[in-house]
Every structure is written in C-alpha cells, then in structure tokens.
Design an enzyme around this catalytic site. Structure first.
Site, PDB file in Angstrom:
ATOM      1  N   LYS A 204      56.546  60.563  -9.575  1.00  0.00           N
ATOM      2  CA  LYS A 204      55.108  60.303  -9.508  1.00  0.00           C
ATOM      3  C   LYS A 204      54.557  60.808  -8.172  1.00  0.00           C
ATOM      4  CE  LYS A 204      51.792  56.579  -9.454  1.00  0.00           C
ATOM      5  NZ  LYS A 204      51.565  55.153  -9.476  1.00  0.00           N
ATOM      6  N   GLU A 210      65.426  61.171  -2.630  1.00  0.00           N
ATOM      7  CA  GLU A 210      66.571  61.320  -3.532  1.00  0.00           C
ATOM      8  C   GLU A 210      66.291  62.434  -4.547  1.00  0.00           C
ATOM      9  OE1 GLU A 210      65.059  58.595  -2.667  1.00  0.00           O
ATOM     10  OE2 GLU A 210      66.391  56.865  -2.509  1.00  0.00           O
ATOM     11  N   GLY A 265      54.917  53.540 -11.656  1.00  0.00           N
ATOM     12  CA  GLY A 265      56.182  54.230 -11.952  1.00  0.00           C
ATOM     13  C   GLY A 265      57.015  53.496 -12.991  1.00  0.00           C
ATOM     14  N   ARG A 266      57.102  52.166 -12.861  1.00  0.00           N
ATOM     15  CA  ARG A 266      57.975  51.409 -13.776  1.00  0.00           C
ATOM     16  C   ARG A 266      57.337  51.209 -15.152  1.00  0.00           C
ATOM     17  NH1 ARG A 266      56.428  48.766  -9.334  1.00  0.00           N
ATOM     18  NH2 ARG A 266      55.123  46.904  -9.442  1.00  0.00           N
ATOM     19  N   GLU A 351      60.586  44.444  -9.560  1.00  0.00           N
ATOM     20  CA  GLU A 351      59.704  45.200  -8.663  1.00  0.00           C
ATOM     21  C   GLU A 351      58.261  44.711  -8.845  1.00  0.00           C
ATOM     22  OE1 GLU A 351      60.651  49.528  -7.261  1.00  0.00           O
ATOM     23  OE2 GLU A 351      59.133  49.736  -8.804  1.00  0.00           O
ATOM     24  N   HIS A 382      83.051  38.091 -22.595  1.00  0.00           N
ATOM     25  CA  HIS A 382      84.403  38.174 -22.053  1.00  0.00           C
ATOM     26  C   HIS A 382      84.378  38.409 -20.554  1.00  0.00           C
ATOM     27  CE1 HIS A 382      86.037  38.144 -26.128  1.00  0.00           C
ATOM     28  NE2 HIS A 382      84.909  38.775 -26.425  1.00  0.00           N
ATOM     29  N   LYS A 510      63.114  52.533   3.117  1.00  0.00           N
ATOM     30  CA  LYS A 510      62.942  53.996   3.035  1.00  0.00           C
ATOM     31  C   LYS A 510      62.595  54.537   4.420  1.00  0.00           C
ATOM     32  CE  LYS A 510      60.786  54.351  -1.537  1.00  0.00           C
ATOM     33  NZ  LYS A 510      59.561  54.689  -2.247  1.00  0.00           N
TER      34      LYS A 510
HETATM   35  O1  F6P Z   1      61.244  53.062  -4.446  1.00  0.00           O
HETATM   36  C1  F6P Z   1      60.628  52.501  -5.549  1.00  0.00           C
HETATM   37  C2  F6P Z   1      59.805  53.490  -6.308  1.00  0.00           C
HETATM   38  O2  F6P Z   1      58.628  53.757  -5.635  1.00  0.00           O
HETATM   39  C3  F6P Z   1      59.536  53.014  -7.721  1.00  0.00           C
HETATM   40  O3  F6P Z   1      58.439  52.199  -7.801  1.00  0.00           O
HETATM   41  C4  F6P Z   1      59.409  54.303  -8.460  1.00  0.00           C
HETATM   42  O4  F6P Z   1      59.571  54.124  -9.838  1.00  0.00           O
HETATM   43  C5  F6P Z   1      60.524  55.092  -7.836  1.00  0.00           C
HETATM   44  O5  F6P Z   1      60.501  54.719  -6.468  1.00  0.00           O
HETATM   45  C6  F6P Z   1      60.414  56.584  -7.951  1.00  0.00           C
HETATM   46  O6  F6P Z   1      59.228  57.052  -7.413  1.00  0.00           O
HETATM   47  P1  F6P Z   1      58.693  58.489  -7.751  1.00  0.00           P
HETATM   48  O7  F6P Z   1      58.488  58.566  -9.226  1.00  0.00           O
HETATM   49  O8  F6P Z   1      57.421  58.629  -6.982  1.00  0.00           O
HETATM   50  O9  F6P Z   1      59.726  59.482  -7.301  1.00  0.00           O
END
Ligand code: F6P
Length: 549
Positions: A204, A210, A265-266, A351, A382, A510
């Site tokens: 987003k 990452e 995002g979620r 979140e 189990h 972060k």
């Molecule tokens: O670090 C949390 C977050 O901001 C989430 O809310 C989001 O889904 C995820 O990182 C990934 O963010 P992006 O889609 O901006 O890479």
C-alpha cells in the site's frame, strides 16, 4: 469509555451473579437454547449458545450496543465518514465489494467509479495472463506468480488462495514472499525459470523495507537472466496507493494497480491486493468472493442489532473478555482449507484493536482486543487442547467447519466433524468427579487407583465456544466469513472506543530498525545503545565478521 454506560454496570452485576453458573445447567434448564442463541445468514450458521450467556446478559449487551451507537457508527462507515480518526480518513473496504449502482462519496467524489475502473483493469490483466496473451520476455507463457508483500499485502491473499486452492485450474502456480530473510525468496525462486515468472509487488505504501528489499532481489534475479532492464515491465506489476514509488522502481503506469488511503492494509484483499487470488482462481472466483462479502455487508448494515451476526459475535466476545475475564481468543478451523485463517485474523484483529487509549486519548479502563491465536483444530487437539480443557486460563474458542467435505475421499470428513462437535461439547459440559469415578469403576479400576486419578481427570467445563458452520468452503462463503469477522472487529472497536483503523504501534520498531541497520553495516563496535542492545549488536558483529572473513 469516557462516560461509563449504564449497561456496563448492569453487565458487571450479571457477571457477578452468574459467574458460578455451570454452562451445562443453562442447557438443562432451557431445551430451546440452541434455537434461541444461534442464527443463520446466507451460508453461515452461527451458534453462540455454548457461552455463559442468558437472556438477561444478551439484553444488557444489546443495550450496550445501542448506548454506544453501533448503528450510527455502522452508518458512518458505510457512508464514508472519517472513522479512522488519527489519520482523518474514511474506512471503506466495504466499497470494494459494493455494486457500482450504489454510490459512496469521499470528498464529493463517487468512489465506486474508481473501484469499478480498477476491477475492470484487473479483469483484463488476469485474463491476459491466464490466456497466455501476456508473455514473458522470451515469448514464453507465464506459469508462476510470485507475490511480494507483507502483512495485509500478504496474509489475506495467501490465506484465500490456500483456502480456495481446490478451485484452481493450475494454469498458474502462486508463491508468496513476505519475509526479508533471504531464505524465503531463495527457496521460492530456486526452481523457477525467470522467463515464466510474473512478480506482483504489493505494498500500500510502497515504502515497506521488507517488500522493497525482496522486490529488488527479484528484479536482479530477472536481470541475471534477461540482461536487459527494458523487460522488467513484462515481469513485474505493482499494487499500491503510492504509484510514484512504483514508477521510481521502474514500472510504467499501466503496470500499476491502485488502491486508496481509505482501504486499510489488513482489509485490502478485496482490492487489487487480491490479484494473486484472481490470477490463480480466475476473475469469476474473485467476483464470487466479493459477492459473499457483499451479502454479509448487507446483512450487517440492515439487520437489527438483535439479529445481526457480526454484532452478536462482537458482543459475545465483549462479554467473555470484559465481564468473564478472558484474555485470549482461540481460532480453531476444522477444515484444512482454513489452515492460515488464524494467522490472517491475528493481523486483522490484533492490529485493529490491540490499543490502550480511546478516541479522546484517555487510557481505556478495561480490556480491549484479545490475544488471537490458534491453528487447525484437529492438530491443536494433539497439541494445546489440554490447556483449553484443564488449564487455569479460560480461552473462548471459535470452532469453524464446513458441512461439505473438500474432497470425495471417503472416511475422513465425518471423523473430522465428529471431533469438532465433541470438543465443543466437552468444553461446555466438562466431566465432574462423580462421573469420573463412575467411568473408572465401570472399567473395573480399584478404589485406590480411582482416588489417585480422579482429580486429574476432572474437567470443569463451562468453557465458552462459538460454532461457525459453513455449508461448504467456496469463494462466496469465504467472502461472507471474512466480512463477518471484519465487522465483528469494527463493532468491538466502537464499544471499546479505540481507533481500530490505525496501527501506530508498529512504527517505533520500524524506526529503530532504520537506526540500527547502518550500525550493522559499518565496521567497528557500537557505543550509543543501552547495554543489552549494544551487547547483542557487538556480539553479532564480531561473530559475523569471523564468519565472513
Ligand atoms: O507494519 C504493519 C503494516 O503497516 C500493516 O498494517 C500492513 O498491512 C503492512 O505493514 C504492509 O504494509 P504495505 O502494504 O504498505 O507494504
């Protein structure tokens, strides 16, 4: 809560009065308990009768929902009100599955036009890739999709493609890379031929370290094969609300699918973030998923609170956590398709509602979001069910299953579902001392043996569960199930008065990683950290230097 609701006090009294009431007694007293405390919406049966609730409790919970204005908040969400207060934004994932003839306005603009336009673009793209019209740089068909993204840009799409994998025609294989640990991308790429791979970079913000690190590695991997930068657009598309950063990455505008700041995002799998779903299952399945969610949206928006599935699920959760003292919520699917469901819900729920201050910035005086955890129920039996049955903490659990088996293989499904039903019954009834003694006597055990063992075999019972039974796991039902949980999370946030749609708590870590990274990259010891962090970093650097020298 700025002003304590009358119903909150009433519910506390109910909790005090009913706390020692065995759940099995409530069933014995009322033969119609299941009819009273279950409801059916579309493909979903929701049974909440195995919670320590009574008519009085439900009355108090509905009064609470009315007092805090759940209906008004619901209306505000669906009409584009800025209910993401700290970021001053609307929250409109519901627009992503709304019909185009039902306008929703943001700053005077009908967002349904944007949504329809993006869906059209998705459809054309998906059909081009699946039909072989879209080819890789050497003219070969695309056979593998690699989705690069993390959090909401990974969990939703991956959970759904896994859940619906039986509908895939195997034209395209999908892989997910979320971890910045190079192990994951190395493993995913090792067997693949770059000429046949399409990367979907989903972010987003398009700033997530990452994702950008993995995207760069993927690009280098492609270029090591093509030796030509101009082929990048044939192998990469992006999904983002920040198109400029995707352009800077080297993608033309037509390769960029847009989402908007009013999609969290979620909650974004319904947007182009869901591309891998549509690519592997076909665009029609993606539409069915949206239709299922839309059906639940319509129910949530129009049903009275007293007959409203997400509202009831939210209220029962509030009862267990705020009045019965539960701190966690287990998610236990009895269906292999849903093996990622609890991981997905962890982000969606924790979140959203893992917050400690209310809308006015005051400390919330009671418990907010629960610790969401779980895994496939049958495997959990189990592993950790011992704790659910006899541990000191009471963990309410959602059992989720389907009537239809996902395959035609005989001899499995009834056994699986027998366990679903048995576990909820065991958690509810427990087994008392007299029953244990009786059972052991019937097996011919000695008095001494029984006296020694009896206390270990007693199960207290009265452990609350919801049973969520789908007719089948298909795109429509899954869409409805996901929307059910989304709205449950929203209603709980309203009752707790927390900002469910921001996530400031993820920022600090972060930012610190950003400061520490250059310290790992440069030579020499670090000195400006606390002693633990400094000790760890210096140890890491020393051993790493030895390993790489
Ligand atoms: O670090 C949390 C977050 O901001 C989430 O809310 C989001 O889904 C995820 O990182 C990934 O963010 P992006 O889609 O901006 O890479």
């Amino acid at each position: 809560m700025s002003k304590r609701q009358k119903s909150w006090d009433f519910l506390e009294q109910c909790a005090e009065k009913g706390k020692d009431q065995p759940l099995k007694q409530l069933f014995a007293d009322d033969k119609k308990r299941f009819d009273k405390y279950s409801l059916h919406v579309g493909p979903i049966l929701f049974d909440y009768s195995k919670n320590l609730i009574t008519d009085e409790v439900m009355g108090g919970l509905f009064a609470l929902a009315h007092e805090v204005g759940v209906s008004e908040w619901r209306e505000r969400m669906f009409s584009g009100g800025h209910i993401n207060m700290t970021e001053d934004r609307p929250v409109l994932h519901v627009a992503l599955r709304n019909t185009p003839d039902n306008p929703i306005y943001v700053n005077g603009k009908n967002v349904m036009n944007l949504v329809s336009e993006e869906l059209r673009k998705m459809k054309v793209f998906v059909e081009a890739v699946r039909s072989g019209g879209w080819r890789g740089y050497s003219g070969k068909r695309i056979t593998h999709i690699v989705n690069i993204g993390i959090g909401g840009s990974n969990l939703g799409p991956q959970m759904v493609t896994e859940a619906l994998s039986k509908f895939s025609d195997d034209k395209l294989q999908v892989h997910y890379v979320s971890n910045v640990d190079s192990m994951q991308i190395a493993q995913v790429l090792r067997p693949l031929n770059p000429e046949e791979v399409l990367f979907v970079v989903s972010s987003k913000t398009f700033t997530t370290r990452e994702t950008l690190t993995n995207a760069k590695t993927a690009r280098n991997w492609l270029l090591a094969s093509s030796f030509d930068e101009t082929v990048v657009p044939e192998h990469f598309v992006a999904v983002t609300a920040n198109p400029q950063n995707a352009i800077d990455f080297g993608l033309p505008e037509e390769n960029i699918f847009e989402l908007w700041d009013w999609v969290g995002g979620r909650f974004s799998l319904w947007s182009a973030i869901g591309l891998p779903i549509a690519l592997t299952l076909g665009y029609e399945k993606f539409e069915e998923l949206l239709a299922g969610a839309r059906a639940m949206d319509e129910h949530f928006l129009t049903a009275p609170l007293e007959k409203n599935m997400p509202v009831i699920q939210a209220l029962v959760g509030i009862w267990n956590s705020n009045f019965m003292g539960a701190q966690a919520q287990a998610i236990l699917p009895y269906n292999q398709s849903l093996h990622m469901f609890s991981a997905y819900l962890q982000q969606a729920d924790m979140e959203s509602n893992g917050k400690s201050v209310d809308w006015d910035g005051n400390a919330v005086p009671h418990r907010t979001g629960s610790i969401i955890w779980g895994q496939l129920g049958i495997n959990g039996q189990h592993a950790f069910y011992q704790y659910l049955h006899q541990g000191q903490n009471i963990v309410p659990a959602d059992f989720i299953g389907a009537v239809e088996s996902s395959t035609t293989v005989k001899g499995h499904h009834e056994y699986l579902m027998a366990n679903f039903f048995a576990q909820t019954q065991a958690l509810m009834n427990g087994i008392d001392e007299e029953q244990v003694r009786e059972e052991l006597r019937a097996k011919g055990k000695t008095k001494d043996y029984i006296d020694n063992l009896v206390c270990h075999k007693v199960h207290q019972g009265s452990r609350p569960t919801n049973s969520i039974l789908l007719e089948t796991i298909d795109a429509f039902s899954l869409g409805s199930l996901l929307a059910l949980y989304e709205h449950k999370i929203f209603v709980q946030g309203v009752i707790w008065r927390v900002c469910s749609f921001d996530q400031w708590g993820v920022e600090l870590g972060k930012e610190l990683a950003g400061h520490i990274l250059p310290q790992l990259e440069k030579n020499g010891k670090v000195a400006q950290q606390d002693s633990s962090t400094m000790g760890l970093i210096n140890h890491y650097k020393k051993v790493r230097a030895e390993q790489t020298s």
